[in-house]
Design a protein around this motif. Structure first.
Motif, PDB file in Angstrom:
ATOM      1  N   GLN A 399       0.871  -1.170   0.000  1.00 42.45           N
ATOM      2  CA  GLN A 399       0.000   0.000   0.000  1.00 42.45           C
ATOM      3  C   GLN A 399       0.903   1.213   0.000  1.00 42.45           C
ATOM      4  N   ASN A 458       3.132   0.330   3.159  1.00 41.94           N
ATOM      5  CA  ASN A 458       2.616  -0.709   4.044  1.00 41.94           C
ATOM      6  C   ASN A 458       2.765  -2.033   3.282  1.00 41.94           C
ATOM      7  N   TYR A 471       1.740  -6.917   8.318  1.00 44.56           N
ATOM      8  CA  TYR A 471       1.907  -5.613   7.676  1.00 44.56           C
ATOM      9  C   TYR A 471       3.120  -4.914   8.243  1.00 44.56           C
ATOM     10  N   LYS A 473       5.190  -1.453   8.059  1.00 43.54           N
ATOM     11  CA  LYS A 473       5.055  -0.100   7.533  1.00 43.54           C
ATOM     12  C   LYS A 473       6.377   0.645   7.585  1.00 43.54           C
TER      13      LYS A 473
END
Ligand SMILES: *[C@@H]1O[C@H](CO)[C@@H](O)[C@H](O)[C@H]1NC(C)=O
Ligand SMILES: *[C@@H]1O[C@H](CO)[C@@H](O)[C@H](O)[C@H]1NC(C)=O
Ligand SMILES: *[C@@H]1O[C@H](CO)[C@@H](O)[C@H](O)[C@H]1NC(C)=O
Ligand SMILES: *[C@@H]1O[C@H](CO)[C@@H](O)[C@H](O)[C@H]1NC(C)=O
Ligand SMILES: *[C@@H]1O[C@H](CO)[C@@H](O)[C@H](O)[C@H]1NC(C)=O
Ligand SMILES: *[C@@H]1O[C@H](CO)[C@@H](O)[C@H](O)[C@H]1NC(C)=O
Ligand SMILES: *[C@@H]1O[C@H](CO)[C@@H](O)[C@H](O)[C@H]1NC(C)=O
Ligand SMILES: *[C@@H]1O[C@H](CO)[C@@H](O)[C@H](O)[C@H]1NC(C)=O
Ligand SMILES: *[C@@H]1O[C@H](CO)[C@@H](O)[C@H](O)[C@H]1NC(C)=O
Ligand SMILES: *[C@@H]1O[C@H](CO)[C@@H](O)[C@H](O)[C@H]1NC(C)=O
Length: 776
Positions: A399, A458, A471, A473
């Motif tokens: 992301q 992400n 996840y 980040k």
């Protein structure tokens, strides 16, 4: 907890299946004869979900269930994360067939693809490579097995030893077994009963074999120097008359689960599980392969004797060990080691006992830190982030500032993702995103007077073949100097437009036209058309409004240039300028420049007799002729004070007037048009100096048509109130291009003044009288 997790993983992974293939054809099958067992290794991906084994012998087919495996000498381990299934069968397992010196193993492998079962017959013959010690003990993962040499002569009258074999035992068997625990003696039972309880007694190749699953009711625990030990002590005996034949069978195994400390998987067993006269010999290895002690040491294995305990340390990442990543609100890794240990003891009667341990050691879940690095080089114009993960962790999507992109990226994206495999069991992903990509957040930092380009990445990682996402980040940021805005420009027939899209930090700059800051007021005053809404600023400057410069004026047309400046709000320094030059058509115009020139394009047709074209034209001073002419159109450009101009003071203004005359043939000239430039007096510095003229402002020009002679003008009885004015105030700085074709001689302007000196008129209003200038 760790083990529990592993089993969860196992459960999860047991559901995992990949495309089927004929594994026998693919050669993924491995069958090996080891020193004390036979092994079949299978690729789980080739066998489908839930493979099963059946042992085959002359008596039939025997499905190997968990209980049956422990009783009959089979161990099946599933290492799902490696896709590996391993079957170990003791040479004394129930259905190994003895042929001459060999042991023959036959199995059916039953695979299951989507409910479709397939059977594969496997067989192999092994001859154990080593001679057997008088006593051999195997501590398998699911059972203990003891075999002792039995070269005792059978006492007369006793049943054949063969009656030990449960399968062959008859009701006449009179072998009894008695289990012993330290504190109690259990009542004896016959072999059939013992068999029912899960024990196995056998006679093979001159050896009495005893096998017991762990955790039997008759077993007991013995802690030896803090190491837990499980013991089953069975005594079998046969009594016939006064002869009692008695064999003591003790199965004892260290039940130490293993531990993990500072990079080592540790395991312990008492040095003397069985009677030992001197130091025991140990050799260690992984996956059933023993190593020379020197080699093991070289590989970092630790073998220590401490307090009558053998301590084994295996480096967690030793060759042959298994590593797996695991996602559970974080990335973890754990190691699995199939430890194989052989211990040789010699008792005081020089009888040797060989002990073999199969132990699976599992490290705890060790937190794994994903390696990320911001490798952005501002000058490259892209964000570059580096991510390094274990080889069994895969990136499935990223992301970028909350916008999801599947991995691998499509070709149409401006981002790249390069994957590299490292030698150290990791692989890495290098992601690039252009600094100016729309997905990048740009935020103005007032403090730094610069733009933050910010990208939150992400990463979605999974430890294959699981699907649980993790996840990770990463935020990367670059501070970029902000660039002042530049305008989009466009010409049309009557002006120039400047367009600007708003940005959040536009307050850093002022927009100005020359010295004056652009405001709605200024625009209104000067006749600019300005709109300033949330989308942006639109400025349209009609031709002849203040701020234009003109060039290349001819009867055909001219160039108009307008400049918009961007200044720093704080320092007023000019940062950028947008200069736009457009061509315009000249029909009729008059310009009264700040430096005292009058430039006129006029059309005499309105005052000429119909259809006639004059032979020539001139100004009040008939030496001043048109710079250009084209039929009835003429271009004049001359200093205000020259060519016979008249100067008048009028309500705070100074007015310069001249006229265009025309004539036909040699006839006298006729007055045509009046040209007039009006300057506010306050703006003039040196009105009356002969050669210099300077004004703060452009003058207002007018072309005045004489009323009587005018044809084509509205003929009304009322006298037209206003002269026709065609051009608005203008300004030019390029008189030199249009020097008149003659140089006027010095001129003198007589002025009668009441106050002050020449040249000090700036700011003085009234009190000044100027007589009509003397005509030349
Ligand atoms: C053992 O397996 C081989 C193939 O590996 C086969 O040719 C042979 O017939 C088998 N023997 C028995 C007794 O099943
Ligand atoms: C073993 O003992 C059980 C119970 O005592 C008895 O029922 C069974 O017949 C015995 N079996 C043999 C082979 O002696
Ligand atoms: C040796 O083992 C005994 C019994 O478990 C224990 O009490 C003692 O502390 C141990 N000694 C050492 C040095 O580990
Ligand atoms: C133990 O004693 C036996 C017999 O005396 C000998 O063969 C063996 O090498 C000794 N082992 C060790 C480790 O000293
Ligand atoms: C693994 O190898 C890569 C490439 O050689 C290296 O950049 C990285 O630092 C190594 N990682 C570890 C954890 O040693
Ligand atoms: C990363 O993406 C996942 C899935 O959309 C989301 O649940 C999680 O909160 C995100 N993490 C961060 C730190 O934004
Ligand atoms: C030129 O553009 C301005 C602003 O868009 C417009 O008001 C004007 O009518 C245009 N003039 C011509 C001749 O197109
Ligand atoms: C245009 O409007 C913005 C706010 O909407 C203001 O900050 C800016 O100064 C205005 N620009 C001009 C030239 O008036
Ligand atoms: C000037 O006028 C001519 C003829 O009317 C026209 O073709 C040309 O486009 C005009 N030029 C400009 C800049 O308005
Ligand atoms: C031209 O003007 C002069 C003086 O104003 C005059 O004497 C003369 O007659 C005029 N000539 C013509 C042809 O009108």
């Amino acid at each position: 907890m760790t083990l529990k997790l592993i089993f969860d993983v196992a459960l999860l992974l047991s559901l995992w299946s990949t495309a089927g293939c004929d594994f026998l054809m693919e050669g993924v099958l491995q069958m090996e004869c080891h020193d004390r067992y036979f092994m079949i290794a299978l690729d789980l991906s080739a066998t489908g979900t839930d493979p099963r084994f059946e042992a085959v012998d002359g008596a039939g087919v025997h499905p190997i269930t968990d209980a049956y495996a422990a009783k009959c000498g089979y161990s099946i381990s599933v290492l799902p994360f490696l896709g590996l299934v391993e079957l170990r069968a003791s040479y004394f397992s129930c259905h190994a067939e003895k042929k001459a010196d060999d042991f023959v193993f036959k199995f059916n492998l039953v695979t299951n693809y989507n409910g479709v079962e397939a059977f594969y017959a496997l067989n192999k013959s092994c001859s154990p490579p080593l001679s057997w010690s008088p006593r051999e003990v195997t501590c398998e993962v699911n059972y203990m097995e003891v075999s002792v040499r039995s070269e005792y002569p059978c006492p007369a009258g006793t049943n054949d030893w063969n009656t030990l074999r449960p399968t062959q035992s008859t009701s006449t068997s009179d072998w009894q077994v008695e289990f012993q625990r330290p504190d109690e003696q259990l009542p004896p039972m016959n072999l059939s009963q013992a068999l029912k309880l899960g024990y196995m007694f056998d006679l093979l190749r001159g050896r009495i074999v005893f096998r017991t699953p762990y955790g039997q009711h008759e077993s007991y625990s013995a802690g030896v120097n803090g190491v837990p030990v499980e013991v089953v002590h069975a005594t079998i005996f046969s009594r016939k008359g006064w002869v009692v034949l008695l064999v003591d069978l003790v199965a004892a195994c260290s039940m130490y689960e293993g531990s993990y400390d500072s990079g080592y998987m540790l395991w312990s067993t008492p040095e003397a599980l069985y009677a030992s006269y001197n130091r025991t010999q140990i050799s260690v290895g992984l996956n059933g392969h023993l190593m020379e002690p020197a080699i093991a040491e070289k590989k970092g294995f630790i073998m220590e004797r401490h307090n009558s305990t053998i301590k084994i340390g295996v480096p967690y990442n030793a060759d042959g060990g298994y590593r797996k990543s695991f996602v559970s609100s974080g990335i973890f890794e754990f190691y699995i080691i199939n430890l194989y240990l052989k211990q040789t003891l010699v008792d005081e009667y020089h009888e040797e006992t060989a002990l073999r341990f199969h132990r699976t050691l599992v490290s705890p879940l060790l937190p794994y830190s994903v390696v990320t690095e911001d490798r952005t080089v501002k000058a490259d114009g892209v964000f570059t982030t580096y991510l390094e993960v274990p080889e069994d962790v895969e990136l499935t999507s990223v992301q970028l500032n909350g916008k999801a992109f599947k991995v691998p990226f499509g070709d149409n994206l401006a981002y790249t993702l390069a994957e590299a495999v490292n030698l150290n069991n990791t692989h890495s992903y290098t992601l690039t995103v252009p600094l100016h990509d729309p997905v990048v957040i740009q935020q103005f930092s007032q403090e730094n007077a610069a733009m933050f380009h910010k990208l939150d990445v992400n990463y979605t990682l999974v430890a294959v073949p699981e699907t649980e996402p993790y996840y990770h980040k990463v935020s990367v940021m670059v501070l970029m100097d902000v660039s002042p805005p530049s305008f989009k420009t466009a010409c049309n027939a009557s002006g120039i437009s400047f367009e600007l899209a708003h940005r959040s930090y536009d307050y850093l700059w002022d927009i100005s036209i020359g010295l004056a800051q652009l405001t709605l007021d200024l625009a209104a005053k000067r006749g600019y058309v300005m709109s300033n809404d949330s989308n942006g600023l639109l400025l349209y400057v009609p031709l002849f409004t203040q701020g234009y410069e003109y060039k290349d004026i001819s009867l055909k047309g001219f160039l108009g240039t307008f400049e918009v400046l961007v200044k720093s709000h704080d320092t007023l320094k000019i940062l950028t300028s947008t200069v736009k030059t457009c061509p315009f058509n000249s029909t009729e115009l008059i310009m009264c420049s700040t430096n005292g020139w009058m430039t006129v394009v006029a059309d005499l047709s309105l005052v000429l007799p119909h259809g006639k074209i004059p032979t020539g034209t001139h100004l009040s001073n008939n030496l001043c002729v048109a710079k250009e002419k084209d039929g009835t159109r003429v271009l004049y450009s001359f200093p205000l004070n020259s060519c016979g101009s008249a100067v008048k003071l009028l309500r705070g203004n100074v007015v310069y007037q001249n006229k265009i005359y025309y004539y036909f043939g040699s006839a006298n000239s006729t007055e045509g048009l009046t040209l007039q430039c009006t300057y506010p007096l306050t703006g003039l510095y040196s009105l009356f100096s002969a050669y210099r003229f300077e004004s703060d402002k452009d003058g207002v020009g007018s072309i005045i048509y004489p009323i009587e002679n005018t044809k084509g003008l509205p003929s009304s009885t009322e006298p037209p109130a206003k002269p026709q004015t065609t051009a608005a105030p203008q300004r030019t700085r390029s008189p030199n291009l249009y020097l008149p074709s003659f140089y006027p001689t010095a001129r003198y302007i007589k002025v009668s003044r009441t106050h002050g000196l020449l040249g000090s008129y700036k700011g003085i209003k009234g009190g000044v009288q100027v007589k009509q200038y003397p005509q030349i």
